[in-house]
Design an enzyme around this catalytic site. Structure first.
Site, PDB file in Angstrom:
ATOM      1  N   CYS A   1       0.843  -1.196   0.000  1.00  0.00           N
ATOM      2  CA  CYS A   1       0.000   0.000   0.000  1.00  0.00           C
ATOM      3  C   CYS A   1       0.886   1.257   0.000  1.00  0.00           C
ATOM      4  O   CYS A   1       1.775   1.391   0.838  1.00  0.00           O
ATOM      5  CB  CYS A   1      -0.890  -0.007   1.244  1.00  0.00           C
ATOM      6  SG  CYS A   1      -2.016   1.383   1.250  1.00  0.00           S
TER       7      CYS A   1
ATOM      8  N   CYS B   1       0.064   4.303   0.711  1.00  0.00           N
ATOM      9  CA  CYS B   1      -0.432   5.408   1.544  1.00  0.00           C
ATOM     10  C   CYS B   1       0.035   5.304   2.984  1.00  0.00           C
ATOM     11  O   CYS B   1      -0.545   5.925   3.867  1.00  0.00           O
ATOM     12  CB  CYS B   1      -1.950   5.433   1.500  1.00  0.00           C
ATOM     13  SG  CYS B   1      -2.574   5.383  -0.162  1.00  0.00           S
TER      14      CYS B   1
ATOM     15  N   CYS C   1      -1.688  -4.932  -1.417  1.00  0.00           N
ATOM     16  CA  CYS C   1      -2.974  -4.595  -2.041  1.00  0.00           C
ATOM     17  C   CYS C   1      -3.562  -5.772  -2.812  1.00  0.00           C
ATOM     18  O   CYS C   1      -2.858  -6.389  -3.609  1.00  0.00           O
ATOM     19  CB  CYS C   1      -2.774  -3.405  -2.975  1.00  0.00           C
ATOM     20  SG  CYS C   1      -4.333  -2.683  -3.527  1.00  0.00           S
TER      21      CYS C   1
ATOM     22  N   CYS D   1      -5.390  -4.916   0.596  1.00  0.00           N
ATOM     23  CA  CYS D   1      -5.008  -5.162   1.995  1.00  0.00           C
ATOM     24  C   CYS D   1      -6.140  -5.855   2.753  1.00  0.00           C
ATOM     25  O   CYS D   1      -7.257  -5.984   2.258  1.00  0.00           O
ATOM     26  CB  CYS D   1      -4.669  -3.838   2.655  1.00  0.00           C
ATOM     27  SG  CYS D   1      -6.063  -2.696   2.629  1.00  0.00           S
TER      28      CYS D   1
ATOM     29  N   CYS E   1     -10.733   1.060   1.870  1.00  0.00           N
ATOM     30  CA  CYS E   1      -9.470   1.426   1.222  1.00  0.00           C
ATOM     31  C   CYS E   1      -9.091   2.816   1.708  1.00  0.00           C
ATOM     32  O   CYS E   1      -9.783   3.793   1.406  1.00  0.00           O
ATOM     33  CB  CYS E   1      -9.640   1.410  -0.296  1.00  0.00           C
ATOM     34  SG  CYS E   1      -8.230   2.132  -1.163  1.00  0.00           S
TER      35      CYS E   1
HETATM   36  S1  SF4 Z   1      -6.907  -1.519  -0.962  1.00  0.00           S
HETATM   37 FE1  SF4 Z   1      -6.419   0.657  -0.741  1.00  0.00          FE
HETATM   38  S2  SF4 Z   1      -5.684   0.873   1.370  1.00  0.00           S
HETATM   39 FE2  SF4 Z   1      -5.621  -1.281   0.842  1.00  0.00          FE
HETATM   40  S3  SF4 Z   1      -3.560  -1.633   0.066  1.00  0.00           S
HETATM   41 FE3  SF4 Z   1      -4.822  -1.205  -1.712  1.00  0.00          FE
HETATM   42  S4  SF4 Z   1      -4.619   0.965  -2.047  1.00  0.00           S
HETATM   43 FE4  SF4 Z   1      -3.908   0.573   0.036  1.00  0.00          FE
END
Ligand code: SF4
Length: 115
Positions: free
Chosen positions: A57, A59, A76, A78, A87
């Site tokens: 991820c 972020c 991802c 996740c 997310c």
């Molecule tokens: S689903 Fe969203 S929060 Fe989860 S790893 Fe992927 S981009 Fe990141």
């Protein structure tokens, strides 16, 4: 991003682009109404995929990226996305969420334009 770097990640970028569109469809989630957000997140996933072979991820801040990969929580999609459709990066939004568009598609050129 310079052209050498773009070339380096283009394969991963295309893989993550495909993944994001397919996964949005599978989960009935939608991209952000601002495509630059979607582009930045897909690029971040591609950078990690290129570096480690898996899309961590983008972020989050990690003290130890390799340890995070072993934990397998923030790869991802996740665990929070898989279990609760949450997310934190605003890549996959539920239809009623603020900032959700009505699209599950993004043109690859839009991603390249935002590099
Ligand atoms: S689903 Fe969203 S929060 Fe989860 S790893 Fe992927 S981009 Fe990141």
């Amino acid at each position: 991003m310079n052209s050498k770097k773009v070339e380096e990640i283009s394969e991963s970028l295309e893989a993550m682009h495909k993944f994001a569109q397919i996964y949005a469809k599978q989960t009935n989630t939608f991209f952000c109404f601002d495509p630059s957000i979607t582009s930045v997140v897909i690029t971040g996933l591609a950078n990690y995929k290129n570096k480690y072979g898996v899309p961590l991820c983008p972020c989050r801040n990690y003290h130890n990226e390799k340890a995070e990969i072993d934990l397998n929580y923030w790869i991802c999609p996740c665990v929070s996305m898989r279990e609760r459709k949450e997310c934190h990066c605003t890549l996959f939004l539920k239809p009623d969420q603020e900032y959700a568009s009505q699209t599950q598609k993004i043109d690859i050129d839009t991603i390249y334009e935002n590099l």
